[in-house]
Design an enzyme around this catalytic site. Structure first.
Site: not given
Ligand code: BES
Ligand code: ZN
Ligand code: MN
Length: 516
Positions: A278, A283, A290, A301, A362, A364
């Protein structure tokens, strides 16, 4: 980068800024570890009691500096803690040595040369100390100081910021430069840690300088240097190829997405593994933005892609008898008038449609395209690596990555390999009942499902894009990829290079025919 050599010189005769010794926790106070006999002798055999009077206990993570006696050619001695003295007939563990060497190297930042006199009986002990020293010495200084230099990953070097530079040179005493196994251990450690540190540089590079195009250029240069073939699919070609996931995530950014294919081949290879990373260079969450507090470290990320680049280049540098293909799914996730909206439907590279209910899910989407593309080449196994979900961090904490797989035996192997190389990980399930939560009223699947078990939901989404009959594992490194706390062992603040050692050992095991 820090230089490292082996030497049979005695601790008393080697000129250095410092000598590093080990101290362990004995039943009745600190005990000097093997390897430091000559140093102890220079203290008239009283090193342990000197250390005790200074408050040293031998606990892991401890570093005690003391002036060297006249018999040594170094002005100071640094005693690093090794934890409890191992049982009779047992040696210090590799991870203990790795961390202790890392503590020593960090303590020595700013110094030119250090001699390490740690307990290194076997070649694997040499390897562990070398890895720990070279990883612990790492510092990201490219953006310190007023000197203007081209934005380039790893542009570390001179600066006028007053920030200490990494320890210049490490000599491992007790290592035999003419011993084949010792020499090989050091050479492997140097290649591997240079690549891990390359991954760390990429992760730490701010997102205004590192975006898909510049990441692809760095990967191209790294590949060229080490005999890895690199092909970059740019935005136009992604459109032509129908890569809806990569394009959907990247379309809100001024910096278009890229898919990078890395290829290392060995003429006698019997197996091919594909690694997919990835590579979200930033992000923001996209339109599902966010909130503050969740986006400050999101340059990390792309840690999965950085790990994949490092692993493929390592495999090439080590000349492993296995083919390794790497796929870097690079995009920047930004909100804008051209960004994907929650409710949009993307047609993925596989042909499947995905309703994007949350643009912050994103990773996935870009991974799905890369996994489908990797599957077309029918590798013997696919391993993807991603900072995929906050849920995995909630489940396993900041230092442990989760492993999911469509094959229980393979998941167990990856877990054991990670343990062997000193990376904390844990097997996680893919309960099929969670698939239902991703049903979409409009498309084949939605990019979000139930909140509970979010890390597993993401894994199940990816599984839908793995080619028929291909063994696959997914590493969610969202916790350990980026370290926000104080440095410990050989782990610095910032990018850690999580999973590279696991991926490289997996390639080595595959080359040796140990897996499937
Ligand atoms: N890049 C994030 C996940 C992440 C969180 C990485 C903390 C490193 C530290 C990912 O893209 C994300 O935002 N995931 C969401 C998914 C949800 C919207 C289904 C999450 O984990 O909140
Ligand atoms: Zn992400
Ligand atoms: Mn994300």
């Amino acid at each position: 980068m820090t230089a490292l050599t082996l030497s049979t010189a005695g601790a008393a005769t080697l000129r250095a800024d410092a000598i590093v010794v080990g101290v362990a926790k004995g039943a009745k106070g600190p005990v000097v570890a093997p390897g430091a006999e000559a140093v102890d002798k220079a203290y008239d055999g009283k090193l342990a009691s000197v250390l005790e009077s200074l408050g040293a206990t031998g606990a892991e993570g401890e570093a005690t500096k003391l002036p060297a006696p006249s018999g040594l050619k170094a002005p100071i001695v640094i005693a690093v803690g090794l934890g409890t003295v191992p049982a009779k007939d047992e040696a210090y563990g590799a991870e203990t040595l790795r961390r202790a060497a890392g503590v020593a190297a960090r303590t020595l930042s700013g110094a030119k040369k250090a001699a390490f006199a740690l307990p290194t009986e076997a070649a694997e002990d040499i390897a562990a100390v070398a890895e720990g020293a070279l990883l612990g010495a790492y510092a990201f200084t490219a953006y310190r100081g007023t000197e203007r230099k081209p934005a380039k990953s790893g542009a570390a070097g001179k600066n006028d910021s007053g920030v200490k530079q990494p320890l210049g040179e490490v000599t491992l005493l007790g290592g035999k430069p003419r011993d084949k196994a010792h020499k090989a251990a050091v050479e492997r450690a140097i290649s591997l840690t240079e690549e891990i540190n390359r991954a760390r540089d990429l992760i730490n590079t701010p997102p205004n300088d590192l975006y898909p195009e510049t990441f692809a250029a760095i990967a191209t240069a790294a590949g060229k240097e080490h005999g890895v073939k690199v092909q970059v699919t740019d935005e136009k070609a992604l459109v032509k190829g129908g890569y809806g996931g990569l394009l959907g995530v990247g379309q809100g950014s001024e910096h278009g997405p890229r898919l990078v294919r890395l290829e290392y081949t060995h003429a006698k290879a019997k197996k091919t593994i594909a690694l997919v990373g990835k590579g979200i260079t930033y992000d923001s969450g996209g339109i599902s933005l966010k909130p503050p507090g969740h986006n400050e470290t999101m340059k990390c990320d792309m840690s999965g892609a950085a790990a994949v680049l490092a692993a493929v280049v390592s495999a090439a540098r080590l000349g492993l008898q296995v083919n390794v293909t790497g796929w870097l799914a690079l995009a920047e996730n930004m909100p804008s008038g051209t960004a994907t909206r929650p409710g949009d439907v993307l047609r993925m590279y596989s042909g499947k449609t995905v309703e994007v209910l949350n643009t912050d899910a994103e990773g996935r989407l870009v991974l799905a395209d890369a996994i489908t593309r990797a599957s077309e080449e029918k590798p013997d196994a696919i391993v993807d690596v991603a900072t995929l979900t906050g849920a995995m961090v909630v489940a396993l904490g900041n230092r442990t990555f989760g492993i999911m797989s469509n094959d229980d035996a393979f998941r167990t192997s990856v877990h054991e390999i990670a343990e062997e190389v000193g990376e904390a990980s844990w097997p996680m399930p893919l309960p099929s009942e969670l698939l239902k939560g991703m049903d979409s009223p409009t498309a084949d699947i939605a990019n979000m499902g139930e909140r509970m078990g979010g890390g597993l939901v993401a894994g199940l989404f990816l599984k839908e894009f793995v080619g028929e009959g291909i063994t696959w594992a997914h590493l969610d490194i969202a916790g350990p990829a980026f370290h926000e706390g104080a440095p410990y062992g050989y782990t610095p603040k910032g990018g850690t290079g999580s999973s590279v050692r696991t991926l490289v050992r997996l390639a080595e095991r595959t080359a040796a025919g140990d897996l499937g």
